[in-house]
Design a protein around this motif. Structure first.
Motif, mmCIF file in Angstrom:
data_model
loop_
_atom_site.group_PDB
_atom_site.id
_atom_site.type_symbol
_atom_site.label_atom_id
_atom_site.label_comp_id
_atom_site.label_asym_id
_atom_site.label_seq_id
_atom_site.Cartn_x
_atom_site.Cartn_y
_atom_site.Cartn_z
ATOM 1 N N THR A 97 0.832 -1.204 0.000
ATOM 2 C CA THR A 97 0.000 0.000 0.000
ATOM 3 C C THR A 97 0.869 1.258 0.000
ATOM 4 O O THR A 97 0.559 2.224 -0.698
ATOM 5 N N LEU A 98 1.947 1.245 0.771
ATOM 6 C CA LEU A 98 2.850 2.398 0.765
ATOM 7 C C LEU A 98 3.449 2.616 -0.623
ATOM 8 O O LEU A 98 3.558 3.753 -1.079
ATOM 9 N N GLN A 99 3.798 1.544 -1.310
ATOM 10 C CA GLN A 99 4.340 1.693 -2.657
ATOM 11 C C GLN A 99 3.287 2.241 -3.610
ATOM 12 O O GLN A 99 3.598 3.044 -4.484
ATOM 13 N N ARG A 100 2.041 1.828 -3.440
ATOM 14 C CA ARG A 100 0.958 2.366 -4.273
ATOM 15 C C ARG A 100 0.740 3.847 -3.993
ATOM 16 O O ARG A 100 0.283 4.584 -4.864
ATOM 17 N N ARG A 101 1.042 4.293 -2.780
ATOM 18 C CA ARG A 101 0.863 5.705 -2.404
ATOM 19 C C ARG A 101 2.066 6.570 -2.748
ATOM 20 O O ARG A 101 2.133 7.728 -2.353
ATOM 21 N N GLY A 102 3.040 6.021 -3.447
ATOM 22 C CA GLY A 102 4.173 6.824 -3.899
ATOM 23 C C GLY A 102 5.393 6.748 -3.005
ATOM 24 O O GLY A 102 6.261 7.611 -3.077
ATOM 25 N N PHE A 103 5.509 5.719 -2.193
ATOM 26 C CA PHE A 103 6.688 5.532 -1.358
ATOM 27 C C PHE A 103 7.569 4.462 -1.994
ATOM 28 O O PHE A 103 7.095 3.612 -2.741
ATOM 29 N N ALA A 104 8.858 4.508 -1.684
ATOM 30 C CA ALA A 104 9.795 3.515 -2.193
ATOM 31 C C ALA A 104 10.515 2.873 -1.021
ATOM 32 O O ALA A 104 10.865 3.548 -0.045
ATOM 33 N N ALA A 105 10.736 1.578 -1.121
ATOM 34 C CA ALA A 105 11.521 0.863 -0.115
ATOM 35 C C ALA A 105 12.990 1.151 -0.415
ATOM 36 O O ALA A 105 13.502 0.741 -1.452
ATOM 37 N N VAL A 106 13.661 1.867 0.495
ATOM 38 C CA VAL A 106 15.017 2.317 0.196
ATOM 39 C C VAL A 106 16.090 1.639 1.027
ATOM 40 O O VAL A 106 17.263 1.696 0.675
ATOM 41 N N ASP A 107 15.725 1.008 2.135
ATOM 42 C CA ASP A 107 16.744 0.383 2.976
ATOM 43 C C ASP A 107 16.087 -0.645 3.874
ATOM 44 O O ASP A 107 14.891 -0.568 4.151
ATOM 45 N N ALA A 108 16.883 -1.599 4.322
ATOM 46 C CA ALA A 108 16.391 -2.626 5.226
ATOM 47 C C ALA A 108 17.504 -2.996 6.200
ATOM 48 O O ALA A 108 18.686 -3.002 5.830
ATOM 49 N N VAL A 109 17.114 -3.283 7.448
ATOM 50 C CA VAL A 109 18.078 -3.705 8.465
ATOM 51 C C VAL A 109 17.477 -4.826 9.300
ATOM 52 O O VAL A 109 16.260 -5.027 9.312
ATOM 53 N N LEU A 110 18.339 -5.531 10.001
ATOM 54 C CA LEU A 110 17.926 -6.521 10.988
ATOM 55 C C LEU A 110 18.202 -5.951 12.364
ATOM 56 O O LEU A 110 19.290 -5.439 12.614
ATOM 57 N N ASP A 111 17.228 -6.040 13.250
ATOM 58 C CA ASP A 111 17.428 -5.571 14.613
ATOM 59 C C ASP A 111 16.451 -6.296 15.536
ATOM 60 O O ASP A 111 15.448 -6.851 15.088
ATOM 61 N N ALA A 123 19.925 6.829 10.584
ATOM 62 C CA ALA A 123 21.331 7.244 10.539
ATOM 63 C C ALA A 123 21.922 6.961 9.157
ATOM 64 O O ALA A 123 22.652 7.801 8.607
ATOM 65 N N ARG A 124 21.611 5.805 8.593
ATOM 66 C CA ARG A 124 22.131 5.489 7.263
ATOM 67 C C ARG A 124 21.519 6.399 6.212
ATOM 68 O O ARG A 124 22.190 6.797 5.256
ATOM 69 N N TRP A 125 20.249 6.743 6.359
ATOM 70 C CA TRP A 125 19.604 7.646 5.404
ATOM 71 C C TRP A 125 20.250 9.026 5.454
ATOM 72 O O TRP A 125 20.564 9.614 4.417
ATOM 73 N N LEU A 126 20.452 9.546 6.659
ATOM 74 C CA LEU A 126 21.033 10.880 6.809
ATOM 75 C C LEU A 126 22.484 10.927 6.346
ATOM 76 O O LEU A 126 22.955 11.963 5.872
ATOM 77 N N ALA A 127 23.190 9.800 6.474
ATOM 78 C CA ALA A 127 24.575 9.746 6.008
ATOM 79 C C ALA A 127 24.654 9.504 4.498
ATOM 80 O O ALA A 127 25.748 9.496 3.933
ATOM 81 N N GLY A 128 23.500 9.280 3.867
ATOM 82 C CA GLY A 128 23.470 9.024 2.434
ATOM 83 C C GLY A 128 23.917 7.620 2.079
ATOM 84 O O GLY A 128 24.310 7.363 0.946
ATOM 85 N N GLU A 129 23.848 6.703 3.048
ATOM 86 C CA GLU A 129 24.310 5.333 2.834
ATOM 87 C C GLU A 129 23.168 4.336 2.702
ATOM 88 O O GLU A 129 23.376 3.140 2.865
ATOM 89 N N ALA A 130 21.977 4.805 2.428
ATOM 90 C CA ALA A 130 20.838 3.888 2.313
ATOM 91 C C ALA A 130 21.088 2.914 1.168
ATOM 92 O O ALA A 130 21.464 3.306 0.072
ATOM 93 N N GLN A 131 20.894 1.630 1.465
ATOM 94 C CA GLN A 131 21.108 0.592 0.460
ATOM 95 C C GLN A 131 19.792 0.288 -0.217
ATOM 96 O O GLN A 131 18.775 0.122 0.441
ATOM 97 N N ALA A 132 19.822 0.220 -1.513
ATOM 98 C CA ALA A 132 18.597 -0.040 -2.264
ATOM 99 C C ALA A 132 18.069 -1.429 -1.937
ATOM 100 O O ALA A 132 18.816 -2.397 -1.893
#
Length: 162
Positions: A97-111, A123-132
Motif C-alpha cells: 500500500t505504501l508503494q501504491r501511495r508513492g513511497f519507495a523501499a530504500v533500505d532494510a536492516v535486521l534488529d 542514521a544510514r539515510w542521513l549519512a546518504g548510505e541507504a542501500q537499495a
C-alpha cells in the motif's frame, strides 16, 4: 532478529532530513496485533483494501461454513486460520500500500527492536548510505518469442518440432 524496511517518498534524496518526517518503518514478519484485532489493525494503518479483504474473506468463510453445515468448532478453527493468514501478510500488505501511495523501499536492516531499527535506518539515510532494497519480481514472466509454426509436445523446438 527481525527485518525492518524503510519507506520514503519516491522523490526523496538520501541525506534529506525532511523526507524522514513522512518516512515509514515497516516490520517484515507477523503483525501480532493483527492476530488479536485484525480489523482494527488494518483500520489503524489506513489499509482500506486490506480491511475490505478481511471483511469479505470472513463473510465468505462464514457463508461457506453455514451452507456446508460445518460444525461450530471447525468453523471457529477455520476463522482462526484466516486471521493468522491475514496477520502473516499484514505487513506485506502495508508495504504494498505504501508503494501504491508513492513511497519507495530504500533500505532494510535486521534488529531486535523497532527503536534500534529506526535508529540504524535513519542514521544510514542521513549519512546518504541507504542501500537499495531489491525490487519485487514481476508477477508475469517475460514472454518468449517462438518461431512460427505448430507447437507439438511438451518441449517444442522452433519450427514445429522437426
Amino acid at each position: 532478529m527481525t527485518p525492518y524496511v524503510l519507506y520514503v517518498p519516491e522523490d526523496a534524496q538520501p541525506g534529506n532530513a525532511a523526507a524522514l518526517k513522512r518516512a515509514e518503518v515497516v516490520k517484515d514478519g507477523i503483525a501480532w496485533w493483527a492476530v488479536l484485532f485484525p480489523l482494527l489493525w488494518f483500520i489503524w494503518h489506513r489499509l482500506w483494501l486490506g480491511t475490505l479483504a478481511v471483511l469479505a474473506a470472513g463473510a465468505a468463510l462464514s457463508l461457506a461454513c453455514y451452507l456446508l453445515d460445518v460444525d461450530r468448532s471447525a468453523a471457529s478453527l477455520a476463522h482462526l486460520a484466516l486471521v493468522v493468514f491475514f496477520a502473516l501478510e499484514a505487513n506485506q500488505i502495508r508495504g504494498w500500500t505504501l508503494q501504491r501511495r508513492g513511497f519507495a523501499a530504500v533500505d532494510a536492516v535486521l534488529d531486535r527492536s523497532r527503536a534500534g531499527a529506526e535508529t540504524k535506518l535513519f542514521a544510514r539515510w542521513l549519512a546518504g548510505e541507504a542501500q537499495a532494497v531489491a525490487a519485487p519480481r514481476s508477477a508475469s514472466p517475460t514472454p518468449r518469442v517462438s518461431a512460427p509454426g505448430p507447437v507439438v509436445g511438451l518441449f517444442p523446438e522452433p519450427g514445429g518440432g522437426r
